[in-house]
Design a protein around this motif. Structure first.
Motif, PDB file in Angstrom:
ATOM      1  N   ILE A   1       0.771  -1.208  -0.143  1.00 63.67           N
ATOM      2  CA  ILE A   1      -0.027   0.061  -0.651  1.00 63.67           C
ATOM      3  C   ILE A   1       1.118   1.273   0.184  1.00 63.67           C
ATOM      4  O   ILE A   1       1.605   1.370   1.024  1.00 63.67           O
ATOM      5  CB  ILE A   1      -1.158   0.148   1.183  1.00 63.67           C
ATOM      6  CG1 ILE A   1      -1.984  -1.479   1.125  1.00 63.67           C
ATOM      7  CG2 ILE A   1      -1.859   1.099   1.010  1.00 63.67           C
ATOM      8  CD1 ILE A   1      -2.131  -1.516   3.123  1.00 63.67           C
ATOM      9  N   GLU A   2       0.527   1.865  -0.761  1.00 68.44           N
ATOM     10  CA  GLU A   2       1.592   3.044  -1.135  1.00 68.44           C
ATOM     11  C   GLU A   2       0.542   4.696  -0.990  1.00 68.44           C
ATOM     12  O   GLU A   2       0.269   3.890  -2.249  1.00 68.44           O
ATOM     13  CB  GLU A   2       2.982   3.085  -2.584  1.00 68.44           C
ATOM     14  CG  GLU A   2       3.314   2.176  -1.916  1.00 68.44           C
ATOM     15  CD  GLU A   2       4.458   1.330  -3.197  1.00 68.44           C
ATOM     16  OE1 GLU A   2       5.025   2.355  -3.528  1.00 68.44           O
ATOM     17  OE2 GLU A   2       5.278   0.766  -3.194  1.00 68.44           O
ATOM     18  N   GLY A   3       1.442   5.853  -1.395  1.00 69.55           N
ATOM     19  CA  GLY A   3       0.995   7.095  -0.645  1.00 69.55           C
ATOM     20  C   GLY A   3       1.926   7.780  -1.758  1.00 69.55           C
ATOM     21  O   GLY A   3       2.279   7.495  -1.157  1.00 69.55           O
ATOM     22  N   GLU A   4       1.821   9.157  -1.887  1.00 70.81           N
ATOM     23  CA  GLU A   4       2.965  10.301  -2.404  1.00 70.81           C
ATOM     24  C   GLU A   4       1.937  11.645  -2.376  1.00 70.81           C
ATOM     25  O   GLU A   4       0.793  11.747  -2.069  1.00 70.81           O
ATOM     26  CB  GLU A   4       3.122  10.102  -3.222  1.00 70.81           C
ATOM     27  CG  GLU A   4       2.792  10.499  -4.764  1.00 70.81           C
ATOM     28  CD  GLU A   4       3.797   9.870  -5.921  1.00 70.81           C
ATOM     29  OE1 GLU A   4       3.309  10.920  -7.168  1.00 70.81           O
ATOM     30  OE2 GLU A   4       4.419   9.464  -5.921  1.00 70.81           O
ATOM     31  N   THR A   5       2.667  12.297  -1.545  1.00 72.36           N
ATOM     32  CA  THR A   5       2.257  14.110  -1.797  1.00 72.36           C
ATOM     33  C   THR A   5       3.244  15.078  -2.263  1.00 72.36           C
ATOM     34  O   THR A   5       4.523  14.363  -1.887  1.00 72.36           O
ATOM     35  CB  THR A   5       1.371  14.204  -0.660  1.00 72.36           C
ATOM     36  OG1 THR A   5       0.570  15.521  -1.161  1.00 72.36           O
ATOM     37  CG2 THR A   5       2.911  14.506   0.202  1.00 72.36           C
ATOM     38  N   ARG A   6       3.213  16.581  -2.291  1.00 69.81           N
ATOM     39  CA  ARG A   6       4.752  17.090  -2.533  1.00 69.81           C
ATOM     40  C   ARG A   6       3.438  18.931  -1.561  1.00 69.81           C
ATOM     41  O   ARG A   6       2.609  18.785  -1.750  1.00 69.81           O
ATOM     42  CB  ARG A   6       4.288  17.852  -4.197  1.00 69.81           C
ATOM     43  CG  ARG A   6       4.847  16.550  -5.122  1.00 69.81           C
ATOM     44  CD  ARG A   6       4.871  16.768  -6.819  1.00 69.81           C
ATOM     45  NE  ARG A   6       4.983  15.509  -7.049  1.00 69.81           N
ATOM     46  CZ  ARG A   6       5.965  15.762  -7.689  1.00 69.81           C
ATOM     47  NH1 ARG A   6       7.506  16.030  -7.390  1.00 69.81           N
ATOM     48  NH2 ARG A   6       6.941  14.343  -9.039  1.00 69.81           N
ATOM     49  N   ILE A   7       4.933  19.290  -1.540  1.00 67.90           N
ATOM     50  CA  ILE A   7       4.877  20.116  -0.970  1.00 67.90           C
ATOM     51  C   ILE A   7       5.765  21.276  -0.676  1.00 67.90           C
ATOM     52  O   ILE A   7       6.862  20.836  -0.942  1.00 67.90           O
ATOM     53  CB  ILE A   7       4.201  20.164   0.853  1.00 67.90           C
ATOM     54  CG1 ILE A   7       5.073  18.915   1.796  1.00 67.90           C
ATOM     55  CG2 ILE A   7       3.185  18.816   1.242  1.00 67.90           C
ATOM     56  CD1 ILE A   7       5.204  18.698   3.167  1.00 67.90           C
TER      57      ILE A   7
END
Length: 247
Positions: free
Chosen positions: A226-232
């Motif tokens: 299970i994976e996820g990502e985000t940019r900040i």
């Protein structure tokens, strides 16, 4: 690999927490948050870690009434995910080299269970695997590609190291089938493993634009991770909240 939606919460705050993966630098930032699971619960509370019957009576006595939890499917009451790994995948930290910790990281075998279950190492940092009892263990490093060769470790304690990896290195055991640990090997110190409530904190980040990723092993043996990502965007001196909502 299973990608999932990520809910991001960003907020400013005036003080920091205690957990850290690196010493803060002047004008550096801190990111902290929670990784939560919003889908159906993977199993009933109290599921044990063993996928096969345990015939080792001495081991059963060592566990007593406190059988190890199924680390694969552990969840806090509010959905917080222990054993999730969060790291800065892209950002200004990649423009410089970071010192490798001189002290070995200790992976311990405690009554036929690896402690910790998921963790990070610096590239070339020593990993020392040791046991707290006299049972026979046979840790096995799983190969990371079709042409890679795995290695069985014949005796503990044992010390090894790894180059940076795109995926976690898996350490299993050839004696006790349920024993498994996941090792992320990175060329920077900006990573963390979530605690029992799904919380994490990463300190000392240079300001700039980042992509953070999160990984959790599959809840079941026949499903992908299970994976996820985000940019900040992080400003100098910020303390920012970054929550992941996986499903």
């Amino acid at each position: 690999m299973r990608r999932t939606a990520v809910a991001v919460v960003l907020a400013a705050s005036g003080c920091g927490g205690e957990t850290t993966t690196s010493a803060p630098e002047p004008a550096s930032t801190t990111v902290r948050g929670v990784v939560r699971w919003s889908g159906a619960r993977p199993g009933p509370p109290g599921t044990i870690v063993c996928p096969i019957p345990v015939s080792d009576e001495e081991l059963v006595r060592a566990w007593g009434s406190e059988f190890p939890p199924n680390e694969r499917s552990e969840l806090a009451a509010d959905g917080g995910m222990p054993h999730a790994f969060v790291w800065a995948d892209q950002g200004p930290h990649r423009e410089r080299e970071w010192p490798v910790p001189a002290e070995p990281f200790e992976l311990r075998v405690v009554a036929a269970v690896y402690r910790p279950h998921v963790f990070g190492l610096g590239a070339t940092q020593s990993l020392r695997i040791s046991a707290t009892d006299v049972r026979t263990y046979a840790p096995h490093v799983v190969p990371q590609g079709p042409s890679a060769v795995g290695a069985t470790i014949s005796a503990l304690p044992f010390t090894t190291s790894f180059a940076a990896q795109a995926k976690p290195v898996v350490i299993q055991d050839d004696v006790y089938a349920w024993m498994q640990a996941f090792v992320f090997v990175l060329d920077h110190p900006f990573f963390a493993t979530t605690d029992a409530a799904g919380r994490f904190e990463i300190r000392g980040l240079p300001p700039g634009e980042y992509r953070f990723q999160v990984w959790h092993e599959s809840f079941t043996a026949d499903r992908r991770s299970i994976e996820g990502e985000t940019r900040i965007s992080l400003r100098a001196g910020d303390l920012r909240d970054l929550d992941f909502d996986l499903r």
